[in-house]
Design an enzyme around this catalytic site. Sequence first.
Site, PDB file in Angstrom:
ATOM      1  N   HIS A 158       0.818  -1.224   0.000  1.00  0.00           N
ATOM      2  CA  HIS A 158       0.000   0.000   0.000  1.00  0.00           C
ATOM      3  C   HIS A 158       0.848   1.270   0.000  1.00  0.00           C
ATOM      4  O   HIS A 158       0.300   2.377   0.018  1.00  0.00           O
ATOM      5  CB  HIS A 158      -0.942   0.019   1.207  1.00  0.00           C
ATOM      6  CG  HIS A 158      -1.955  -1.082   1.201  1.00  0.00           C
ATOM      7  ND1 HIS A 158      -2.789  -1.328   0.127  1.00  0.00           N
ATOM      8  CD2 HIS A 158      -2.250  -2.040   2.132  1.00  0.00           C
ATOM      9  CE1 HIS A 158      -3.569  -2.366   0.406  1.00  0.00           C
ATOM     10  NE2 HIS A 158      -3.259  -2.826   1.614  1.00  0.00           N
ATOM     11  N   ASP A 193      -2.747 -10.628  -2.383  1.00  0.00           N
ATOM     12  CA  ASP A 193      -3.257 -10.166  -1.086  1.00  0.00           C
ATOM     13  C   ASP A 193      -4.765  -9.885  -1.205  1.00  0.00           C
ATOM     14  O   ASP A 193      -5.263  -9.570  -2.283  1.00  0.00           O
ATOM     15  CB  ASP A 193      -2.500  -8.881  -0.697  1.00  0.00           C
ATOM     16  CG  ASP A 193      -2.786  -8.412   0.717  1.00  0.00           C
ATOM     17  OD1 ASP A 193      -1.967  -8.711   1.601  1.00  0.00           O
ATOM     18  OD2 ASP A 193      -3.825  -7.743   0.935  1.00  0.00           O
ATOM     19  N   HIS A 195      -6.245  -7.336  -0.254  1.00  0.00           N
ATOM     20  CA  HIS A 195      -6.453  -5.934  -0.621  1.00  0.00           C
ATOM     21  C   HIS A 195      -5.695  -5.594  -1.906  1.00  0.00           C
ATOM     22  O   HIS A 195      -4.618  -6.122  -2.157  1.00  0.00           O
ATOM     23  CB  HIS A 195      -5.958  -5.014   0.501  1.00  0.00           C
ATOM     24  CG  HIS A 195      -6.588  -5.295   1.835  1.00  0.00           C
ATOM     25  ND1 HIS A 195      -6.004  -6.122   2.765  1.00  0.00           N
ATOM     26  CD2 HIS A 195      -7.749  -4.852   2.368  1.00  0.00           C
ATOM     27  CE1 HIS A 195      -6.792  -6.188   3.843  1.00  0.00           C
ATOM     28  NE2 HIS A 195      -7.852  -5.427   3.623  1.00  0.00           N
ATOM     29  N   ASP A 282      -4.197 -12.800   3.721  1.00  0.00           N
ATOM     30  CA  ASP A 282      -5.441 -12.327   4.337  1.00  0.00           C
ATOM     31  C   ASP A 282      -6.679 -12.612   3.487  1.00  0.00           C
ATOM     32  O   ASP A 282      -7.802 -12.286   3.902  1.00  0.00           O
ATOM     33  CB  ASP A 282      -5.360 -10.832   4.714  1.00  0.00           C
ATOM     34  CG  ASP A 282      -4.710  -9.974   3.649  1.00  0.00           C
ATOM     35  OD1 ASP A 282      -4.355 -10.500   2.579  1.00  0.00           O
ATOM     36  OD2 ASP A 282      -4.549  -8.754   3.886  1.00  0.00           O
TER      37      ASP A 282
HETATM   38 ZN   LIG Z   1      -4.084  -7.108   2.808  1.00  0.00          ZN
END
Ligand SMILES: [Zn+2]
Length: 342
Positions: A158, A193, A195, A282
């Site tokens: 991120h 991931d 996200h 995740d």
């Molecule tokens: Zn994540």
Amino acid sequence: MKAFYAEEQKRHDPKAFLSSGAAQPNPEKPERVERLLSGAKYAGCTIERPRNHGLGPVAAVHTPEYLDFIEHIYARWQRIEGASAEVIPNIHPIARNGSYPASAVGQAGYHMADTACPISGETWQSALWSVWSAVDAAEAVMSGVPAAYALCRPPGHHAFADVAGGFCFINNSAVAAQALRKQAARVAILDVDLHHGNGTQGIFYARPDVLTVSLHADPVRFYPFFWGHADERGEGPGLGYNFNLPLPRKSADAAFLEALEVAFQRIRAFSPDALVVALGLDAFEGDPFGGLSVTTPGFSRIGEAIAKLDLPTVIVQEGGYLCDELGDNLTAFLTGFGGKMR
Ligand SMILES: [Zn+2]
């Protein structure tokens, strides 16, 4: 498989973050490292301490003013009367077309996307050793091993060139990809991931030499909201070199593996010389974020499928939060991936 990790990576210990406006304990806890280390060892990895690579490989991806900010902001923050123990921003420029602020509070808002990446006195060293683990893994692969694993913590995907966010400070996957470019003319990054890898996308958005592909929970109602949609395809010379595969919430193994095949078509068409896997765990059905429903055997199948690309591969740890199966999920991925090599 060779794996890289340094003890300093555990020192960063963020206390809080805001979720839907409510203060919560920060889930990016040092204890993640223990689970991931045992998972890697169980998969047969030998753990090596990375070398100190200095700022060279990091500065190839991040701006000088941003690195200076991450290194020094904690000490500056302590001098503000009444300030919080950790650096957490409370004001952001709504567009980045104004002036670069001189004050610590202004710079925190400029360089931090959200409240999920508090900076303490240990953050800079932990983030540096984390990225050096990724650089060593990239160097191992360039020296001829087929694959290496970097136990990167804090995670990185991120983080943009000059913005932290979502538990991330230095973009380990992006730095690994840039390091691989010394030998590889074309590098693909595959981000699995939960996200969207918005920082990684942002760093390479205008570049045709690094293909960025991300599978993730649909950001229409999920972090990082502003990025990760299917119509984000790159810009300028990088147009067509970014590919997003948003998945409906709670998608399980079959849907994930199906999307992975679509990602592979893009990666094969790009014909890369090396691959970086941004390995978040995740997407697991029992992860506290609860966005997707991949199972432990599912991670094994994902690893096995990625190994079939048959590319020199750097596996970089991203997310995956505390739950009983966190270590098992890493073991599953690495043994699934390594099974092909045996
Ligand atoms: Zn994540």
